[in-house]
Write a protein that holds these residues in place. Structure first.
Motif, PDB file in Angstrom:
ATOM      1  N   VAL A   1       0.840  -1.212   0.000  1.00  0.00           N
ATOM      2  CA  VAL A   1       0.000   0.000   0.000  1.00  0.00           C
ATOM      3  C   VAL A   1       0.873   1.259   0.000  1.00  0.00           C
ATOM      4  O   VAL A   1       2.034   1.218   0.405  1.00  0.00           O
ATOM      5  CB  VAL A   1      -0.958   0.030   1.218  1.00  0.00           C
TER       6      VAL A   1
ATOM      7  N   ASP B   1       4.144  -6.992   4.969  1.00  0.00           N
ATOM      8  CA  ASP B   1       2.962  -7.103   4.097  1.00  0.00           C
ATOM      9  C   ASP B   1       3.293  -6.646   2.693  1.00  0.00           C
ATOM     10  O   ASP B   1       3.060  -5.519   2.356  1.00  0.00           O
ATOM     11  CB  ASP B   1       1.831  -6.272   4.710  1.00  0.00           C
TER      12      ASP B   1
ATOM     13  N   GLU C   1      -3.347  -7.425  -4.698  1.00  0.00           N
ATOM     14  CA  GLU C   1      -4.163  -7.910  -3.572  1.00  0.00           C
ATOM     15  C   GLU C   1      -4.787  -6.729  -2.841  1.00  0.00           C
ATOM     16  O   GLU C   1      -5.960  -6.763  -2.453  1.00  0.00           O
ATOM     17  CB  GLU C   1      -3.286  -8.730  -2.609  1.00  0.00           C
ATOM     18  N   GLU C   2      -3.975  -5.698  -2.647  1.00  0.00           N
ATOM     19  CA  GLU C   2      -4.397  -4.594  -1.771  1.00  0.00           C
ATOM     20  C   GLU C   2      -5.553  -3.779  -2.344  1.00  0.00           C
ATOM     21  O   GLU C   2      -6.209  -3.050  -1.622  1.00  0.00           O
ATOM     22  CB  GLU C   2      -3.208  -3.657  -1.492  1.00  0.00           C
TER      23      GLU C   2
ATOM     24  N   TYR D   1       1.418  -2.484  10.767  1.00  0.00           N
ATOM     25  CA  TYR D   1       0.633  -2.874   9.597  1.00  0.00           C
ATOM     26  C   TYR D   1       0.187  -1.643   8.795  1.00  0.00           C
ATOM     27  O   TYR D   1      -0.391  -0.710   9.349  1.00  0.00           O
ATOM     28  CB  TYR D   1      -0.580  -3.665  10.076  1.00  0.00           C
ATOM     29  N   HIS D   2       0.490  -1.636   7.515  1.00  0.00           N
ATOM     30  CA  HIS D   2       0.095  -0.535   6.617  1.00  0.00           C
ATOM     31  C   HIS D   2       0.589   0.828   7.076  1.00  0.00           C
ATOM     32  O   HIS D   2      -0.109   1.830   6.928  1.00  0.00           O
ATOM     33  CB  HIS D   2      -1.433  -0.518   6.405  1.00  0.00           C
TER      34      HIS D   2
HETATM   35 ZN    ZN Z   1      -1.890  -4.998   3.203  1.00  0.00          ZN
END
Ligand code: ZN
Ligand code: PHE
Ligand code: ZN
Ligand code: ZN
Length: 270
Positions: free
Chosen positions: A91, A99, A131-132, A238-239
């Motif tokens: 992302v 990730d 995917e994101e 995460y992110h």
């Molecule tokens: Zn992700």
């Protein structure tokens, strides 16, 4: 051996990156792939696999592609297919080390190690794009499978976030969309007991990754993800821009690779 971690950057979503990550919006080589192409990953896939068929699928709505390495058994093998998958997009603002360079690196390492073992069933490594932005790559991948290929698919081992060094993330979750055990969770459970996987393995009902696409096509599918037990929370970085290699554990990558790799091997040998 321990997997090397590759840091792949955002390949689909335009947007400013944290300047501390280096690079710029258009072309961001942080250690592996660039926004412009998947060439580095393709080279890694070929190096890891030796003699394989490499397929690249481009699809609507994304600049990333699916990069698929297929190994077929010699004559006399079975007709099953095992799909190992990991998304390699990330992302905006995040380097994407956990990730999902973690899953990508472990999948590559499994491919490299299994290269020296004979197989009796077809083995595919699917490096998934987009995917994101809504599981686009994996949905496209399963949509291209023939009915026969779906019917012959033994299972899908998807890895998304398997290497965080966060102390609290002591368990390996096996997420299935319906929360039910399947051949993949059962094989992993037995393998974990056999090889002495240090972390607790927890079966859990959750979607939100590429295993969903396989499940919806009727293929037994699991997302392996390292997490804190007893909560719904993911790792703190995460992110975020702190999803960097600094917070990746080589030991935990190895644990994921041993577990998933040895489980895959169970299903591709007679
Ligand atoms: Zn992700
Ligand atoms: N698929 C999510 C992502 O890539 C991560 C995730 C996996 C979230 C499993 C929840 C459960 O951002
Ligand atoms: Zn296509
Ligand atoms: Zn992810």
């Amino acid at each position: 051996g321990a997997a090397g971690v590759l840091i792949y950057n955002n390949v689909d979503q335009a947007g400013p990156l944290n300047p501390s990550l280096g690079g710029n919006e258009m072309d961001i080589p942080v250690g592996g792939i660039t926004k412009a192409s998947g060439e580095a990953l393709k080279a890694d896939v070929l190096a890891a696999n030796g003699t394989v068929t490499l397929t690249v699928q481009a699809f609507e709505g994304a600049t990333s592609e699916n990069i698929i390495a297929t190994r077929t058994p010699k004559k006399g093998g079975g007709d099953g297919i095992v799909h190992v998958s990991a998304h390699y997009d990330s992302v905006p603002f995040a380097a994407g080390a956990s990730d999902n360079a973690s899953g990508t690196a472990v999948a590559l390492e499994i491919a490299r190690v299994l290269k020296s073992y004979p197989i009796d069933e077809e083995l595919r490594f699917v490096f998934v794009g987009a995917e994101e932005i809504g599981l686009l790559g994996s949905r496209h991948y399963v949509s291209e499978l023939t009915e026969s290929e779906v019917a012959r698919s033994t299972g899908n081992f998807n890895m998304d976030m398997v290497g965080t060094s966060w102390d609290n993330a002591t368990a390996i979750y096996m997420n299935t969309l319906d929360g039910q055990a399947n051949i993949v969770t059962e094989t992993a459970k037995a393998t974990g007991e056999r090889i002495g996987t240090p972390s607790e393995l927890i079966l859990y009902q959750r979607g939100s990754s590429d295993h969903v696409s396989f499940y919806e096509a009727g293929i037994p599918a699991v997302n392996f993800i390292r997490r804190e037990p007893g909560t719904a929370s993911l790792e703190p970085y995460y992110h975020t821009p702190l999803d960097t290699i600094e917070f990746i554990s080589a030991e935990r990558l190895k644990e994921a690779g041993d577990l998933v790799g040895a489980s895959v091997y169970q299903l591709i040998r007679k």
